[in-house]
Structures are given as C-alpha cells and as structure tokens.
Write a protein that holds these residues in place. Sequence first.
Motif, short mmCIF file in Angstrom:
data_model
loop_
_atom_site.label_atom_id
_atom_site.label_comp_id
_atom_site.label_asym_id
_atom_site.label_seq_id
_atom_site.Cartn_x
_atom_site.Cartn_y
_atom_site.Cartn_z
N GLY A 153 0.90 -1.17 0.14
CA GLY A 153 0.06 0.10 -0.08
C GLY A 153 1.03 1.09 0.04
O GLY A 153 1.91 1.25 0.52
N LEU A 155 0.98 5.65 -0.12
CA LEU A 155 0.03 6.85 0.27
C LEU A 155 1.09 8.01 0.25
O LEU A 155 2.21 8.18 0.82
N TYR A 166 -3.02 7.61 -3.74
CA TYR A 166 -2.96 6.54 -2.96
C TYR A 166 -3.05 5.43 -4.05
O TYR A 166 -3.47 5.64 -5.19
N LEU A 170 -3.35 -0.27 -1.61
CA LEU A 170 -3.79 0.32 -0.35
C LEU A 170 -5.30 0.46 -0.02
O LEU A 170 -5.85 0.01 0.99
N CYS A 230 -0.95 -2.56 11.02
CA CYS A 230 -0.20 -2.42 9.86
C CYS A 230 1.35 -1.92 10.04
O CYS A 230 1.61 -1.54 11.22
N GLN A 250 4.63 3.79 3.01
CA GLN A 250 4.51 2.38 2.66
C GLN A 250 3.77 1.71 3.78
O GLN A 250 4.00 1.81 4.87
N ILE A 251 2.57 0.92 3.46
CA ILE A 251 1.79 0.35 4.20
C ILE A 251 1.66 -1.20 4.09
O ILE A 251 1.19 -1.50 2.84
#
Length: 500
Positions: A153, A155, A166, A170, A230, A250-251
């Motif tokens: 993900g 963002l 995004y 994500l 997360c 970065q997720i």
Amino acid sequence: METLQRLDEIIQLKQKIKDFDSLVESIDDIIFEVSRDGVILNCWTSDPKLLFYDKEHFINKTIHEIFPSELATSFSYILEKSFKKKKGYVIKYKSPFYENPEQLYRLQTKIIGNRDDKLTAVVTNITREQKLLSKIQLKEEKFNRAFQNSSIGMLLLDRSLNVIEYNLALQKILGYSDVEEMLARKVPEFIHESHSDNVQAAFDDVKNGIRENAIIEAQCIANENKILWCLINISSVRDTSGKVIYFICQIQDLSLFKSNENKLNLQNELLEKINYELKVKVNQLEAFNQILAHNLRTPISNIEMIINQLSIETEPSQKEQLLNILKTSNKKFLNLFDKLIETVEGQNSSKSLLETSYISVLIDKLKVHFKNEIETNILDIQSEISVNTISFPIEYILCIYKYLINESIGTYKNGFPIHIVIKSWIKESTFYISIENNCNSQHCFEIASQILRDSEKIDDKVLMELHMAKQQIHYFGGSYKIYRKENMGNIVIISLPVNN
C-alpha cells in the motif's frame, strides 16, 4: 553652432546604437530582427558560433532561403500570427543543421512597441533544459509506475497529512471502494486512537529531520471500522531548501503475520507448560522415591522385625504388646501409602500444574478447615490481598499454611486468641504471599532446612505433604523465608516468579 550641435547628436546616437548592439550581443540567445514579409533585417548574439554561419549570411535573406522548407513554413506561420494578433508566440524545434542534429531550440516572437512592420525572434538553446526535463519526466514515470503498481500500500500526503494520492493495493488493504471517501480524509482518521500519538510522533520526527524515515507498527481503521495491524514506513520529499513538500507512506497489512505470531506464541506457551509439567512430574517422582526410601522403609522394617520377634516370642503379654506395635506400624504404613497414592493420582489428573489459582480460595479453605477454632475464638484469620491470582498449585501453600496455623494454635493460652494475617503482593516480577502470627514461640513456624527439628513429633502423612510442598516451591524457582517479628510473633514469606 547648429552644425556642431547636430554633429554631437549624431555622435551620441551612434554611441547609443553601439551600446544597444553590445547589450543585445551580451545575451546568450540569438536575436533576429524580422520584417513582416519574413526578411531577416539584423541579428545579434554573444557567441557567433551559435549562428553556424557568418552574420552577413542572414542579413536581408528570407526565412525560406535559410531554413528547410518545413521549418521555414512553421516560422512563417507564427510570424504572421504574431503580426496579426499583436502577440508573441513560441515554437520548439530540433536543429535543422547536420552538425548538431540533437540540439533543441525554442523560437519566441516579441512585438516591438506599436511597430507592425517588424518584430524580434529570440532563439534559445533548450537542449540541456529539455534533457533535464526528460530525466525528471522519466523519474516521475518510474515513481508513478512503482507507486501505482506496488503490491504494498502506497500513500502520498501533504504537510498537513491530507491524502493526495494512494494506490490500488492500499485501497484493497483498507477495503474502500469510493475514491473520494479516502481522499477526503486525513491520515489520523485511519489510525486507531491508541496508536495515534506514536504515529504523529513518527511523522514529526521525519518532518523535523530527526530521522530520515520512520518505521512503526500501528492499528489502522479500515472500512466499516475494521481494525488491522499495519507496518507503516514514513519518508519525505523535500525542496532545495530542505522543507518537506510531501510524505510518502508504505503500508503493509500485518494481519496474517500477527495471527501467525499469536498462534506461534500460544504454541510456545503450550510447549513451555508441557515441558514444565514434565519437569515437575520428574521432580515429584524423585520426591516419591525419597519418601519410599525413607518414610516407608521405617514402618516396613518395623513390621518385618515385629513379625520375626512374634515368631520366637512365647510370653502372651509380650505377644500382645508386639501385636499392638505391629498394628500401629501397619496403620502408619497404610496411611503413608494411601496418601502417596492419593498424591500420585492427583498429580496424574488432567488438571494443569499451571492452572490459575486464587489466594481468596486458599483463605476460604483455611477458614473451613479451622471453622471450630474460629467459632470458639481460639483463632482469627485476616487477609490483605493485593494480588489474588497465581499460576502455582495452591494445594502446596495450603498444606504449609495448615501446618503453620496448627503449630500456632498449639501455643494458645486462654483469653489470648491466635491472630493470623495472610498477605499477597507483586514486586519486581516476583509474587509474594506471607503469613504471620502473634505466637510467643520462636520456632512454631520452623520449616526451614529440614521442615521440622528431630525433637519435634509430627504425623508421617503431614511430613510427606510438607516435604512435597517444600520441593515444589523450590522447583518453581521460589523460596521461603522465616522472620521473627520485633515484638511478638513470626512471619513466613513464600516467593515465586511471576512467569513460571
């Protein structure tokens, strides 16, 4: 006089023209003066090499005579448009000369005041600028592709942590289908309140240059208020002055990892409990072996000796006395054996050795056991429980406390009841439980090295129970200490590690 004055004016005018030419020639660009019909009237440049030809080659020639037809047509078009609209226009083109085919130029027309018969055309070499622009565009394209196609993900946030952009990964992690719904929110709205301060602190550290990037685990709020663990990696994009323009996050979804981690922890805890229980049972077998070797050997030897004596004894009174001793020894043996079997059966039950026990239950059992003494005001049991739960078989402590209270009651004097106080607390990862009395005897709580002094008499059944309790406290990594109170009474403190 008039002739001299005009001569001075001509000289000044020539000087101004010369100054003007020098000024124009100092400019890095190429400047053409072009008539309405496309004839080059004049040109200036600080570097004659930029012209590719001598300056005289351009003067009084049309654009179509100098440049290739296709390029000349384009030049003529914007010249006509500039004269018509009284406005400057721009065209970009590649060098028409074979010597420098990769050079890029920009031609910009400029209107000269209210003149409609001529204008200036400024030619600028934009090769370096275009190459830099191409590199930037290439990097932007690479970033955009990496951003949008990443399996992690991604963002993009502004300085106020508003969502700018995004990627699809994500969107899938957080479970949102509406693009506008995500773009309308700030990052703190996606973070669970219990983790918001830590996440904000991480952004502040990156923003203030304390850290180049920050990695933090946090609980995020997904669509329909679903909570997800997360991993958030925060970095920044800065301008030339070092000021943050954007944040890049970065997720990664840690839900599966956390689930597997919890399962693994549970399995490890189970293995630790099983391993511990096996060690305890081995320790119990060693204790049983010691009991068999010492406590049971004496009555068995006595029985065998009495039987041998009976076989040769002829006196009736002596036989009767020997029979009574035999019955006593046999009863003692059976009691010890029954207690041993009872203990083994109890330890082989399905009940876990680490099952949580409660100090309040211990106290209730003591009060039931000493009900008569309490009702007759011989005994008073009070408690101060700070910690009620313990992962330790409460029966072992119960066994010790029964013995200690019995010994205390043995010192009872009419009108002076025995006061017992039981306390529990935790300090520095250690669980403590204490029992204190108000007895005169200094030795009524003596269970230290050998549990009892040799001169004291105690039932072998109680002796075995105390022996087992003592062994288990030590095996759990615990200990017990005995203190004499300053005025009157004794205190026994049992300590056990919190994490067994």
